[in-house]
Motif scaffolding. Structure first.
Motif, mmCIF file in Angstrom:
data_model
loop_
_atom_site.group_PDB
_atom_site.id
_atom_site.type_symbol
_atom_site.label_atom_id
_atom_site.label_comp_id
_atom_site.label_asym_id
_atom_site.label_seq_id
_atom_site.Cartn_x
_atom_site.Cartn_y
_atom_site.Cartn_z
ATOM 1 N N HIS A 46 88.901 52.641 86.806
ATOM 2 C CA HIS A 46 88.054 53.576 86.077
ATOM 3 C C HIS A 46 88.642 53.768 84.683
ATOM 4 O O HIS A 46 89.843 53.647 84.475
ATOM 5 C CB HIS A 46 87.926 54.917 86.814
ATOM 6 C CG HIS A 46 89.190 55.709 86.871
ATOM 7 N ND1 HIS A 46 89.461 56.746 86.016
ATOM 8 C CD2 HIS A 46 90.264 55.605 87.682
ATOM 9 C CE1 HIS A 46 90.651 57.248 86.308
ATOM 10 N NE2 HIS A 46 91.151 56.581 87.310
ATOM 11 N N ALA A 99 77.281 53.451 95.467
ATOM 12 C CA ALA A 99 77.748 54.660 96.152
ATOM 13 C C ALA A 99 79.132 54.436 96.743
ATOM 14 O O ALA A 99 79.989 55.323 96.722
ATOM 15 C CB ALA A 99 76.762 55.063 97.246
ATOM 16 N N ASP A 102 81.584 54.580 93.918
ATOM 17 C CA ASP A 102 81.789 55.982 93.577
ATOM 18 C C ASP A 102 82.820 56.618 94.515
ATOM 19 O O ASP A 102 83.707 57.356 94.087
ATOM 20 C CB ASP A 102 80.448 56.721 93.678
ATOM 21 C CG ASP A 102 80.529 58.155 93.172
ATOM 22 O OD1 ASP A 102 81.640 58.660 92.952
ATOM 23 O OD2 ASP A 102 79.479 58.770 92.982
ATOM 24 N N ALA A 103 82.705 56.316 95.804
ATOM 25 C CA ALA A 103 83.598 56.912 96.802
ATOM 26 C C ALA A 103 85.025 56.387 96.689
ATOM 27 O O ALA A 103 85.967 57.041 97.152
ATOM 28 C CB ALA A 103 83.061 56.638 98.202
ATOM 29 N N GLU A 106 87.933 57.509 91.348
ATOM 30 C CA GLU A 106 87.937 58.918 90.965
ATOM 31 C C GLU A 106 86.832 59.207 89.946
ATOM 32 O O GLU A 106 86.629 58.462 88.998
ATOM 33 C CB GLU A 106 89.297 59.272 90.355
ATOM 34 C CG GLU A 106 89.454 60.730 90.001
ATOM 35 C CD GLU A 106 90.817 61.047 89.428
ATOM 36 O OE1 GLU A 106 91.038 62.201 89.057
ATOM 37 O OE2 GLU A 106 91.656 60.119 89.341
ATOM 38 N N GLY A 107 86.099 60.293 90.155
ATOM 39 C CA GLY A 107 85.028 60.655 89.243
ATOM 40 C C GLY A 107 83.676 60.641 89.936
ATOM 41 O O GLY A 107 83.573 60.389 91.137
ATOM 42 N N SER A 108 82.616 60.892 89.173
ATOM 43 C CA SER A 108 81.262 60.875 89.708
ATOM 44 C C SER A 108 80.416 59.958 88.843
ATOM 45 O O SER A 108 80.406 60.078 87.616
ATOM 46 C CB SER A 108 80.668 62.287 89.707
ATOM 47 O OG SER A 108 79.374 62.295 90.231
ATOM 48 N N TYR A 109 79.675 59.035 89.491
ATOM 49 C CA TYR A 109 79.008 57.975 88.749
ATOM 50 C C TYR A 109 77.544 57.842 89.141
ATOM 51 O O TYR A 109 77.094 58.377 90.148
ATOM 52 C CB TYR A 109 79.744 56.647 88.970
ATOM 53 C CG TYR A 109 81.186 56.719 88.551
ATOM 54 C CD1 TYR A 109 81.560 56.460 87.237
ATOM 55 C CD2 TYR A 109 82.176 57.088 89.457
ATOM 56 C CE1 TYR A 109 82.881 56.562 86.831
ATOM 57 C CE2 TYR A 109 83.503 57.203 89.063
ATOM 58 C CZ TYR A 109 83.843 56.936 87.750
ATOM 59 O OH TYR A 109 85.148 57.050 87.352
ATOM 60 N N ASN A 110 76.816 57.086 88.336
ATOM 61 C CA ASN A 110 75.398 56.836 88.559
ATOM 62 C C ASN A 110 75.212 55.781 89.653
ATOM 63 O O ASN A 110 75.849 54.740 89.601
ATOM 64 C CB ASN A 110 74.791 56.339 87.231
ATOM 65 C CG ASN A 110 73.295 56.200 87.296
ATOM 66 O OD1 ASN A 110 72.697 56.387 88.347
ATOM 67 N ND2 ASN A 110 72.691 55.879 86.176
ATOM 68 N N HIS A 111 74.324 56.042 90.618
ATOM 69 C CA HIS A 111 74.111 55.099 91.720
ATOM 70 C C HIS A 111 72.917 54.176 91.483
ATOM 71 O O HIS A 111 72.529 53.429 92.370
ATOM 72 C CB HIS A 111 73.881 55.861 93.035
ATOM 73 C CG HIS A 111 75.090 56.618 93.468
ATOM 74 N ND1 HIS A 111 75.100 57.411 94.591
ATOM 75 C CD2 HIS A 111 76.328 56.710 92.950
ATOM 76 C CE1 HIS A 111 76.290 57.966 94.738
ATOM 77 N NE2 HIS A 111 77.042 57.560 93.740
ATOM 78 N N GLY A 169 79.394 57.439 84.450
ATOM 79 C CA GLY A 169 79.154 58.841 84.739
ATOM 80 C C GLY A 169 78.218 59.481 83.730
ATOM 81 O O GLY A 169 77.688 58.820 82.831
#
Length: 196
Positions: A46, A99, A102-103, A106-111, A169
């Motif tokens: 990331h 997805a 993303d898991a 680290e962080g939150s991302y677009n699926h 993200g």
């Protein structure tokens, strides 16, 4: 008659012994859902990416606060998606792969498959202390190398394909003052490292 009856009973018992082990041996344990797909990651990473040109502002007085707006022009486009370099997709969907990425990062991302904006963005912040400020727009980016597997009749996983995937993200904007303490994992920290 007694001898004949005993012989028939022995034959039936022997037949039962032959039939029963065969029925037991055919019931192999299921380890997965037949036809389903699974993804594993060989490598993941990331990073923080500045998508618009950074602009600076210097607040020369210490008293009071000042609301400043800067328009930042587009500089870099990030795309979200995947590639299959060998074999098949193993029944995996784009959403499932991203997805999973993303898991594992680290962080939150677009699926979903897509790209970042190519337009200029206005950033407004209230500056309260004397010093040099930098206005920025950026995003978190995730990428990795995946391997896909398909469940074969429920008894084992079979490797089907492999490739690369990337995602990003939500847009993050703001202004950071040189010398102020910020999270080392933030976009602001990247800006300070590059411009302060």
């Amino acid at each position: 008659m007694r001898f004949a009856s005993a012989a028939v009973a022995t034959t039936l018992a022997a037949s039962a012994l032959v039939i029963m082990p065969t029925a037991t041996a055919s019931a192999a344990p299921l380890v997965c859902d037949p036809g389903s797909g699974s993804v594993s990651w060989v490598t993941t990473s990331h990073s923080r990416v500045l998508t618009h040109k950074v602009k600076g502002y210097e607040k020369e007085y210490s008293g009071g606060s000042r609301k400043i707006t800067k328009t930042l022009s587009h500089e870099k486009t990030l795309t979200s998606g995947w590639t299959v370099q060998g074999g098949a997709t193993a029944g995996l969907s784009l959403g499932k792969v991203l997805a999973s990425l993303d898991a594992n990062v680290e962080g939150s991302y677009n699926h979903q498959k897509g790209k970042t904006t190519t337009k200029s963005v206005s950033v407004t912040d209230t500056l309260t202390k004397k010093g040099r400020y930098w206005f920025y727009v950026g995003r978190l980016k995730a990428s990795g190398y995946w391997q896909g597997y398909r469940c074969d009749r429920g008894t084992k996983w079979v490797k089907q394909g492999h490739g690369e995937a990337r995602s990003y993200g939500a847009m993050v904007d703001g202004a950071t003052r040189c010398g102020e303490k910020v999270s080392k994992k933030s976009i602001a920290a990247l800006v300070q490292k590059k411009y302060c």
